[in-house]
Design an enzyme around this catalytic site. Sequence first.
Site, short mmCIF file in Angstrom:
data_model
loop_
_atom_site.label_atom_id
_atom_site.label_comp_id
_atom_site.label_asym_id
_atom_site.label_seq_id
_atom_site.Cartn_x
_atom_site.Cartn_y
_atom_site.Cartn_z
CB SER A 50 9.34 43.65 27.27
OG SER A 50 10.05 42.43 27.19
N GLY A 52 8.97 42.15 20.46
CA GLY A 52 8.48 41.20 19.46
C GLY A 52 6.97 41.03 19.44
CE1 TYR A 236 12.23 28.61 14.54
CE2 TYR A 236 10.47 27.01 14.28
CZ TYR A 236 11.00 28.11 14.91
OH TYR A 236 10.31 28.69 15.93
CE LYS A 245 8.18 28.12 18.64
NZ LYS A 245 7.69 28.98 19.73
P1 NAI Z 1 11.34 38.25 21.62
O1 NAI Z 1 12.73 37.87 21.96
O2 NAI Z 1 11.14 39.53 20.89
O3 NAI Z 1 10.43 38.33 22.96
C1 NAI Z 1 10.60 37.48 24.04
C2 NAI Z 1 9.88 38.01 25.27
O4 NAI Z 1 10.04 37.04 26.32
C3 NAI Z 1 10.41 39.33 25.83
O5 NAI Z 1 9.32 40.09 26.32
C4 NAI Z 1 11.29 38.88 27.01
O6 NAI Z 1 11.42 39.86 28.06
C5 NAI Z 1 10.48 37.71 27.49
N1 NAI Z 1 11.25 36.76 28.31
C6 NAI Z 1 12.30 35.99 27.94
N2 NAI Z 1 12.70 35.24 28.99
C7 NAI Z 1 11.89 35.53 30.02
C8 NAI Z 1 11.78 35.09 31.37
N3 NAI Z 1 12.59 34.16 31.86
N4 NAI Z 1 10.82 35.64 32.15
C9 NAI Z 1 9.99 36.61 31.68
N5 NAI Z 1 10.02 37.06 30.41
C10 NAI Z 1 10.96 36.52 29.60
O7 NAI Z 1 10.74 37.01 20.84
P2 NAI Z 1 9.63 36.81 19.71
O8 NAI Z 1 10.33 36.56 18.43
O9 NAI Z 1 8.57 37.83 19.78
O10 NAI Z 1 9.05 35.39 20.16
C11 NAI Z 1 7.85 35.22 20.87
C12 NAI Z 1 7.22 33.91 20.45
O11 NAI Z 1 6.88 33.98 19.06
C13 NAI Z 1 8.16 32.70 20.60
O12 NAI Z 1 7.40 31.58 20.99
C14 NAI Z 1 8.66 32.50 19.17
O13 NAI Z 1 9.09 31.18 18.92
C15 NAI Z 1 7.39 32.84 18.40
N6 NAI Z 1 7.58 33.12 16.96
C16 NAI Z 1 8.57 33.97 16.53
C17 NAI Z 1 8.74 34.19 15.18
C18 NAI Z 1 9.80 35.12 14.65
O14 NAI Z 1 10.08 35.09 13.47
N7 NAI Z 1 10.38 35.96 15.49
C19 NAI Z 1 7.86 33.55 14.16
C20 NAI Z 1 6.79 32.76 14.74
C21 NAI Z 1 6.70 32.54 16.09
#
Ligand code: NAI
Length: 400
Positions: A50, A52, A236, A245
């Site tokens: 939903s 990111g 981190y 990670k």
């Molecule tokens: P975000 O916070 O935008 O998205 C998280 C998603 O997980 C959302 O769709 C949310 O509804 C869902 N979610 C959370 N808890 C849940 C649950 N209990 N049940 C069902 N859905 C659930 O996060 P983002 O940043 O897109 O992170 C996604 C992945 O990318 C993570 O593993 C993060 O560590 C990784 N990442 C993020 C970076 C960044 O700079 N934001 C860089 C590299 C990797």
Amino acid sequence: MIIQPRVRGFICLTAHPEGTAQHVKNQIEYVKSKGKIANGPKKVLVVGASTGFGLASRIMAAFGSDAATIGVFFEKPAAPGKPATAGWYNSAAFEQEAHAAGLYAKSINGDAFSDEVKAKTIELIKQDLGQVDLVVYSLASPRRTHPKTGVLHSSVLKPIGQPFTDKTVDFHSGVVSDITINPVESEEDIANTVAVMGGEDWKFWMEALKEAGVLAEGVKTVAYSYIGPELTYPIYRNGTIGRAKDDLEATVPVINDILKDINGVSYVSVNKALVTQSSSAIPVVPLYISLLYKVMKEKGIHEGTIEQMQRLFAERLYTADGQIPVDDKGRIRVDDLEMRQDVQEEVAKLWKEATTENLEEISDIVGYRNDFFNLFGFNFPEINYEAETNEVVNVPSITE
Ligand code: NAI
């Protein structure tokens, strides 16, 4: 109602339905402008779909590869007078656009860590798609109730061993200050963070999907990781989240083993640091990102989540010759531009110079803030935020 941003620290309590829809549309337009990819996925499950990277992955699969998508997420619907969360509105907008384009798109709202949501997802795949050929795992959460033990694990964002002192920024006020973050007090904090953000739940998903027979021959699965520069290592990569990670990355061979008889394969993709609801919660990282954005924009190599996911699909996961380029640890890298030596040298230099007084000039704190508000559907020039809007928006094909 009239919806304006209501910010508390690194979260925004409100979201704008038309603004978030604009955000989704902009991402769809970007994907369309790049053209369809050949040999792309056709039936895709996105867990964490939903916001990111997960949302961008779903958009890329649908509009870059005509894929049917099932999205799983945990969001709050709207009530009269109370806006929904951004991810709810994003999903409503995504489904509307996908349906209008003749694409299958359904969503499941619930706790992805639970056995119940896994079972619901399997049922939906069986009923509508038969099997999926790509599973994107993109959850980011502060806590997880373990489905087998019932224990609630809460993650912490802390260094391990030594206290860590460095600069940080309050990205709303632009005040740069020193922050000291004390290290974890016990192994338990590390274990809890690994339980939430490590690879176990990804493995549980793949085991359940495999056992139910809903994974296609040659299925791919990908989860997202981050490495970043040495200056953020203490908080981190060498901190609690880094341990999670490491665990996620160590799950790749375990999942490969689960998938081997259907020739399936799993990957971790190391992505670029970007403004998302999750990354804005990590101390020190917002200052790094605002300096990084400045340098990458000046060099003409800046990317957002959608550009990252377009490149991940088109140039990594689904290349024309079927080869998937990986690093010496078997990881896909789309953080290659962030980690370029010239980029990192400039960021490190600016890092030393950054103060409250020069922040606007030497960093892209303005771009950071704008991206933050965009996450909640604010700051889009197309939208009139003084006007009444209907806050009660349904996701057309939702299973609660
Ligand atoms: P975000 O916070 O935008 O998205 C998280 C998603 O997980 C959302 O769709 C949310 O509804 C869902 N979610 C959370 N808890 C849940 C649950 N209990 N049940 C069902 N859905 C659930 O996060 P983002 O940043 O897109 O992170 C996604 C992945 O990318 C993570 O593993 C993060 O560590 C990784 N990442 C993020 C970076 C960044 O700079 N934001 C860089 C590299 C990797």
